[in-house]
Write a protein that holds these residues in place. Structure first.
Motif, PDB file in Angstrom:
ATOM      1  N   PRO A  31       3.325   2.999   6.353  1.00 12.50           N
ATOM      2  CA  PRO A  31       4.362   3.807   7.002  1.00 12.50           C
ATOM      3  C   PRO A  31       5.725   3.136   7.052  1.00 12.50           C
ATOM      4  CG  PRO A  31       2.874   2.877   8.641  1.00 12.50           C
ATOM      5  CD  PRO A  31       2.267   2.587   7.299  1.00 12.50           C
ATOM      6  N   MET A  32       5.775   1.826   6.775  1.00 10.35           N
ATOM      7  CA  MET A  32       7.058   1.131   6.785  1.00 10.35           C
ATOM      8  C   MET A  32       7.617   0.888   5.386  1.00 10.35           C
ATOM      9  SD  MET A  32       6.765  -1.518  10.024  1.00 10.35           S
ATOM     10  CE  MET A  32       7.948  -2.612   9.283  1.00 10.35           C
ATOM     11  N   HIS A  33       6.908   1.374   4.373  1.00 11.20           N
ATOM     12  CA  HIS A  33       7.455   1.238   3.010  1.00 11.20           C
ATOM     13  C   HIS A  33       8.328   2.456   2.718  1.00 11.20           C
ATOM     14  CE1 HIS A  33       8.002  -0.425  -0.859  1.00 11.20           C
ATOM     15  NE2 HIS A  33       7.223   0.419  -1.517  1.00 11.20           N
ATOM     16  N   VAL A  34       9.421   2.537   3.463  1.00 13.32           N
ATOM     17  CA  VAL A  34      10.353   3.663   3.355  1.00 13.32           C
ATOM     18  C   VAL A  34      11.774   3.115   3.339  1.00 13.32           C
ATOM     19  CG1 VAL A  34       8.828   5.333   4.463  1.00 13.32           C
ATOM     20  CG2 VAL A  34      10.375   3.969   5.873  1.00 13.32           C
ATOM     21  N   TRP A  35      12.696   3.906   2.776  1.00 20.71           N
ATOM     22  CA  TRP A  35      14.100   3.523   2.690  1.00 20.71           C
ATOM     23  C   TRP A  35      14.942   4.791   2.710  1.00 20.71           C
ATOM     24  CZ3 TRP A  35      10.316   2.743  -0.966  1.00 20.71           C
ATOM     25  CH2 TRP A  35      10.342   3.593  -2.079  1.00 20.71           C
ATOM     26  N   PRO A  36      16.236   4.678   3.009  1.00 19.44           N
ATOM     27  CA  PRO A  36      17.071   5.886   3.056  1.00 19.44           C
ATOM     28  C   PRO A  36      17.191   6.539   1.679  1.00 19.44           C
ATOM     29  CG  PRO A  36      18.152   4.033   4.127  1.00 19.44           C
ATOM     30  CD  PRO A  36      16.971   3.470   3.407  1.00 19.44           C
ATOM     31  N   THR A  37      17.183   7.851   1.652  1.00 23.66           N
ATOM     32  CA  THR A  37      17.427   8.567   0.405  1.00 23.66           C
ATOM     33  C   THR A  37      18.903   8.433   0.045  1.00 23.66           C
ATOM     34  OG1 THR A  37      15.693  10.174   0.905  1.00 23.66           O
ATOM     35  CG2 THR A  37      17.330  10.804  -0.748  1.00 23.66           C
ATOM     36  N   PRO A  38      19.228   7.888  -1.123  1.00 22.88           N
ATOM     37  CA  PRO A  38      20.640   7.672  -1.460  1.00 22.88           C
ATOM     38  C   PRO A  38      21.365   8.981  -1.740  1.00 22.88           C
ATOM     39  CG  PRO A  38      19.251   7.087  -3.321  1.00 22.88           C
ATOM     40  CD  PRO A  38      18.320   7.372  -2.173  1.00 22.88           C
ATOM     41  N   LYS A  40       0.828  -1.197   0.000  1.00 21.77           N
ATOM     42  CA  LYS A  40       0.000   0.000   0.000  1.00 21.77           C
ATOM     43  C   LYS A  40       0.870   1.258   0.000  1.00 21.77           C
ATOM     44  CE  LYS A  40      -3.927  -2.122   2.402  1.00 21.77           C
ATOM     45  NZ  LYS A  40      -4.779  -2.067   3.618  1.00 21.77           N
ATOM     46  N   ALA A  41       0.458   2.231  -0.784  1.00 29.25           N
ATOM     47  CA  ALA A  41       1.239   3.464  -0.924  1.00 29.25           C
ATOM     48  C   ALA A  41       1.387   4.200   0.402  1.00 29.25           C
ATOM     49  CB  ALA A  41       0.587   4.373  -1.961  1.00 29.25           C
ATOM     50  N   ASP A  42       0.402   4.060   1.290  1.00 30.40           N
ATOM     51  CA  ASP A  42       0.459   4.779   2.561  1.00 30.40           C
ATOM     52  C   ASP A  42       1.036   3.930   3.697  1.00 30.40           C
ATOM     53  OD1 ASP A  42      -1.619   2.986   2.759  1.00 30.40           O
ATOM     54  OD2 ASP A  42      -3.055   4.412   3.614  1.00 30.40           O
ATOM     55  N   VAL A  55      17.789   0.675  -1.816  1.00 32.93           N
ATOM     56  CA  VAL A  55      17.835  -0.521  -0.990  1.00 32.93           C
ATOM     57  C   VAL A  55      16.402  -0.956  -0.659  1.00 32.93           C
ATOM     58  CG1 VAL A  55      20.091  -0.007   0.023  1.00 32.93           C
ATOM     59  CG2 VAL A  55      18.008   0.856   1.131  1.00 32.93           C
ATOM     60  N   LEU A  56      16.293  -2.075   0.014  1.00 32.81           N
ATOM     61  CA  LEU A  56      14.986  -2.547   0.454  1.00 32.81           C
ATOM     62  C   LEU A  56      14.305  -1.519   1.342  1.00 32.81           C
ATOM     63  CD1 LEU A  56      15.777  -6.220   1.542  1.00 32.81           C
ATOM     64  CD2 LEU A  56      14.698  -5.474  -0.592  1.00 32.81           C
ATOM     65  N   SER A  57      12.996  -1.520   1.301  1.00 37.38           N
ATOM     66  CA  SER A  57      12.248  -0.738   2.277  1.00 37.38           C
ATOM     67  C   SER A  57      12.111  -1.560   3.561  1.00 37.38           C
ATOM     68  CB  SER A  57      10.862  -0.384   1.740  1.00 37.38           C
ATOM     69  OG  SER A  57      10.008  -1.523   1.742  1.00 37.38           O
ATOM     70  N   LEU A  58      11.722  -0.895   4.637  1.00 39.15           N
ATOM     71  CA  LEU A  58      11.483  -1.607   5.887  1.00 39.15           C
ATOM     72  C   LEU A  58      10.395  -2.663   5.712  1.00 39.15           C
ATOM     73  CD1 LEU A  58      11.563   1.378   8.409  1.00 39.15           C
ATOM     74  CD2 LEU A  58      13.293  -0.407   8.153  1.00 39.15           C
ATOM     75  N   ARG A  59       9.342  -2.344   4.969  1.00 38.25           N
ATOM     76  CA  ARG A  59       8.272  -3.315   4.774  1.00 38.25           C
ATOM     77  C   ARG A  59       8.748  -4.521   3.973  1.00 38.25           C
ATOM     78  NH1 ARG A  59       4.913  -4.512   7.795  1.00 38.25           N
ATOM     79  NH2 ARG A  59       3.883  -2.472   7.858  1.00 38.25           N
ATOM     80  N   GLU A  60       9.571  -4.291   2.966  1.00 37.90           N
ATOM     81  CA  GLU A  60      10.082  -5.404   2.170  1.00 37.90           C
ATOM     82  C   GLU A  60      10.967  -6.319   3.022  1.00 37.90           C
ATOM     83  OE1 GLU A  60      10.051  -3.009  -2.107  1.00 37.90           O
ATOM     84  OE2 GLU A  60      11.816  -2.966  -0.811  1.00 37.90           O
TER      85      GLU A  60
END
Length: 345
Positions: free
Chosen positions: A200-207, A196-198, A282-287
């Protein structure tokens, strides 16, 4: 008719305690097969918050060396720190965290559970700490068994070996039977199930700009070797003499294979093969969580780095569930035998 291990039809739900519980992945696995969490302990405040939010409210920030005698449980599960034994760490025999596993013996001596499950990396089995714990369990009257299992054989889309030391006072706990179907892949658990786009754990560091250039230069299934050969200008001088060495760092995940072990540092491409198969990140937290079998309904507490640590420190839930099922079978056999004897008397 006998249902749920009870002659009366009432549900049989033994209790367990989780030491070094982290965010509760192993607890979730045991809870999913019918056991009830009675107490969970860890020093990580954010992990305890995650446990309370997603597993049960019985988690406490506490030192496992302070044994509780005001509680009872049929099972104790424990995942002592593995940094002193892991091939991915320093393997320092003097690491002060190594001896924390001995506290499990104090808990079993005080509470006399029917079964105790201690999980760690396979390297733990070559340590004198394992010898002490194993001998201690035998001295307390437990029949001990050791299983070394790979998470990919039990439904996780991740190559991850874990050692389980099991002590039982209710007969042998069988080794889980591996799945006969093909291993699950990154594509199975991540790409084929839209996030889901919203979330909150589908985030990753900005390279950084340099990291982005490296991402763009790494082909599918590629890694550090490709950077050294094709874009030496993006590589520090220290890399150039290492082309024949391990290439998983700065590596893209193969979408058609299980991932490598999801470490606590999976947000950092220099720590392993943690770059998305096709996207330049990199992977997101959700992945990462999905590769550990964590439900999408879970939202872990803290900033990204502590959350990644909670994810990477856990036992993949499908593997934990396989062990939990066998523990529940052993407890149910013993419960049925006791109930039948009482009924006959």
């Amino acid at each position: 008719m006998i249902q749920d291990g009870s002659l009366s039809g009432e549900r049989f739900r033994p209790r367990f305690i989780d030491l070094f519980c982290g965010a509760g992945l192993l607890s979730h696995a045991f809870k999913s097969v019918g056991l009830r969490p009675a107490l969970a302990i860890d020093l990580d405040k954010k992990a305890i918050q995650s446990y309370r939010n997603n597993v049960a409210k019985c988690a406490e920030v506490a030192d496992v060396r302070a044994v509780r005698t005001d509680i009872s449980a049929d099972v104790i599960v424990a995942g002592p720190p593995c940094q002193g034994f892991s091939t991915l760490g320093r393997r320092d025999p003097q690491d002060v965290r190594n001896e924390l596993g001995l506290s499990v013996l104090e808990w079993t001596s005080a509470l006399n559970p029917k079964i105790v499950v201690i999980e760690n990396v396979p390297g733990f089995l070559q340590s004198h700490w394992f010898d002490e714990i194993s001998q201690g369990l035998k001295f307390q009257g437990y029949e001990t068994q050791v299983f070394v299992l790979d998470a990919i054989d039990y439904g996780a889309a991740q190559k991850r070996g874990r050692a389980f030391t099991i002590g039982s006072r209710v007969g042998r706990v069988d080794m889980p039977t591996p799945r006969k179907s093909r291993p699950r892949t990154f594509k199975d658990v991540v790409l084929n199930r839209p996030i889901k786009a919203d979330d909150p754990m589908h985030v990753w560091p900005t390279p950084s700009a340099l990291a982005m250039e490296r991402f763009q230069a790494i082909p599918e299934r590629g890694g550090k070797r490709d950077l050294i050969l094709n874009r030496p200008d993006l590589c520090p001088q220290s890399w150039h003499g290492l082309i024949g060495e391990a290439t998983d760092v700065w590596g893209r995940i193969d979408a058609d294979e299980p991932s490598n072990t999801v470490r606590c540092s999976f947000l950092n491409p220099s720590k392993g093969r943690y770059i998305h198969p096709f996207e330049n990140r990199v992977l997101s937290l959700r992945e990462g969580a999905r590769l550990q079998g964590i439900p999408d309904s879970w939202v872990l507490a803290g900033e990204p780095t502590p959350i990644a640590r909670q994810i990477g420190n856990g036992v993949p839930i499908p593997l934990g569930r396989a062990i939990a099922k066998e523990v529940m079978k052993a407890l149910t056999r013993e419960h049925m035998a006791e109930t039948s004897y009482s009924a006959a008397a």
